[in-house]
Design a protein around this motif. Structure first.
Motif, short mmCIF file in Angstrom:
data_model
loop_
_atom_site.label_atom_id
_atom_site.label_comp_id
_atom_site.label_asym_id
_atom_site.label_seq_id
_atom_site.Cartn_x
_atom_site.Cartn_y
_atom_site.Cartn_z
N ARG A 8 0.84 -1.20 0.00
CA ARG A 8 0.00 0.00 0.00
C ARG A 8 0.87 1.25 0.00
O ARG A 8 1.79 1.38 0.78
CB ARG A 8 -0.89 0.04 1.23
CG ARG A 8 -2.04 -0.88 1.19
CD ARG A 8 -3.20 -0.22 0.51
NE ARG A 8 -4.36 -1.09 0.66
CZ ARG A 8 -5.47 -0.91 0.04
NH1 ARG A 8 -5.61 0.13 -0.76
NH2 ARG A 8 -6.46 -1.73 0.20
N ALA A 9 0.52 2.18 -0.86
CA ALA A 9 1.17 3.48 -0.87
C ALA A 9 0.48 4.37 0.16
O ALA A 9 -0.59 4.02 0.68
CB ALA A 9 1.09 4.10 -2.26
N GLU A 10 1.05 5.50 0.44
CA GLU A 10 0.46 6.42 1.42
C GLU A 10 -0.92 6.90 1.00
O GLU A 10 -1.75 7.20 1.84
CB GLU A 10 1.39 7.60 1.67
CG GLU A 10 2.60 7.21 2.48
CD GLU A 10 3.45 8.42 2.84
OE1 GLU A 10 2.93 9.56 2.88
OE2 GLU A 10 4.65 8.23 3.11
N GLY A 36 -3.12 5.11 -0.35
CA GLY A 36 -4.06 3.99 -0.28
C GLY A 36 -4.07 3.07 -1.48
O GLY A 36 -4.68 2.01 -1.45
N ARG A 37 -3.40 3.46 -2.54
CA ARG A 37 -3.33 2.61 -3.74
C ARG A 37 -2.28 1.54 -3.56
O ARG A 37 -1.38 1.68 -2.75
CB ARG A 37 -2.98 3.46 -4.96
CG ARG A 37 -4.04 4.48 -5.30
CD ARG A 37 -3.61 5.26 -6.51
NE ARG A 37 -4.52 6.37 -6.73
CZ ARG A 37 -4.72 6.90 -7.92
NH1 ARG A 37 -4.05 6.46 -8.97
NH2 ARG A 37 -5.56 7.89 -8.05
N TRP A 38 -2.42 0.48 -4.36
CA TRP A 38 -1.40 -0.57 -4.35
C TRP A 38 -0.31 -0.21 -5.33
O TRP A 38 -0.58 0.24 -6.44
CB TRP A 38 -2.02 -1.91 -4.75
CG TRP A 38 -2.93 -2.45 -3.69
CD1 TRP A 38 -4.28 -2.39 -3.68
CD2 TRP A 38 -2.54 -3.10 -2.48
NE1 TRP A 38 -4.77 -2.96 -2.55
CE2 TRP A 38 -3.73 -3.43 -1.79
CE3 TRP A 38 -1.32 -3.45 -1.92
CZ2 TRP A 38 -3.72 -4.06 -0.56
CZ3 TRP A 38 -1.32 -4.10 -0.69
CH2 TRP A 38 -2.51 -4.39 -0.03
N LYS A 39 0.95 -0.38 -4.91
CA LYS A 39 2.08 -0.12 -5.80
C LYS A 39 3.01 -1.34 -5.78
O LYS A 39 3.04 -2.10 -4.81
CB LYS A 39 2.84 1.14 -5.40
CG LYS A 39 3.54 1.03 -4.06
CD LYS A 39 4.34 2.28 -3.75
CE LYS A 39 5.10 2.09 -2.45
NZ LYS A 39 5.97 3.20 -2.16
N ARG A 40 3.74 -1.48 -6.84
CA ARG A 40 4.67 -2.61 -6.96
C ARG A 40 5.77 -2.45 -5.92
O ARG A 40 6.36 -1.39 -5.78
CB ARG A 40 5.25 -2.62 -8.38
CG ARG A 40 5.97 -3.86 -8.76
CD ARG A 40 5.00 -4.90 -9.30
NE ARG A 40 5.68 -6.12 -9.59
CZ ARG A 40 6.06 -6.50 -10.79
NH1 ARG A 40 5.78 -5.75 -11.83
NH2 ARG A 40 6.69 -7.64 -10.97
N ALA A 41 6.03 -3.50 -5.15
CA ALA A 41 7.05 -3.47 -4.12
C ALA A 41 8.41 -3.78 -4.71
O ALA A 41 8.53 -4.46 -5.69
CB ALA A 41 6.71 -4.44 -3.01
#
Length: 91
Positions: free
Chosen positions: A82-84, A86-91
Motif C-alpha cells: 500500500r502506498a500512502e 491507499g493505492r497498491w504499488k509494486r514493491a
C-alpha cells in the motif's frame, strides 16, 4: 487466499499461474453484449452493466499473453504494498 496476503510484511503476492493458449476464444470478441451475457454468465440477470466489457478485455488479455512467461519473468511473483495514498504499488 491465505497465501495471497502476507500480513507480517503487509504485501500482496501474486504468484505465476498457467493457462493454455486458445485462439478460438477470439470468436467472443465479435459477439454482441447480449450474446456474451447469455453464454458466458452464470447469472445473466445479476451481472453489472460492465460485464460484457470486462469479459472482452479479459479475453483480449489472454490472446495478447498466450503464456504467463512474459508476465512473470523467471517465474517470479509480483509483490504489491500500500502506498500512502491507499493505492497498491509494486514493491
Amino acid at each position: 487466499m491465505v497465501e495471497v496476503y502476507d500480513s507480517s510484511r503487509e504485501l500482496v503476492k501474486i504468484v505465476p499461474c498457467r493457462w493454455t493458449p486458445n485462439n478460438d476464444m477470439a470468436f467472443w470478441l465479435s459477439q454482441d453484449d447480449e450474446t456474451i451475457l447469455q453464454y458466458l454468465s452464470t447469472s445473466p440477470y445479476a451481472e453489472p452493466p460492465h460485464f460484457d466489457h470486462h469479459i472482452k478485455s479479459t479475453i483480449q488479455f489472454l490472446l495478447d499473453h498466450p503464456t504467463a512467461d512474459g508476465l512473470f519473468p523467471g517465474g517470479q511473483p509480483h509483490l504489491y504494498c500500500r502506498a500512502e495514498d491507499g493505492r497498491w504499488k509494486r514493491a
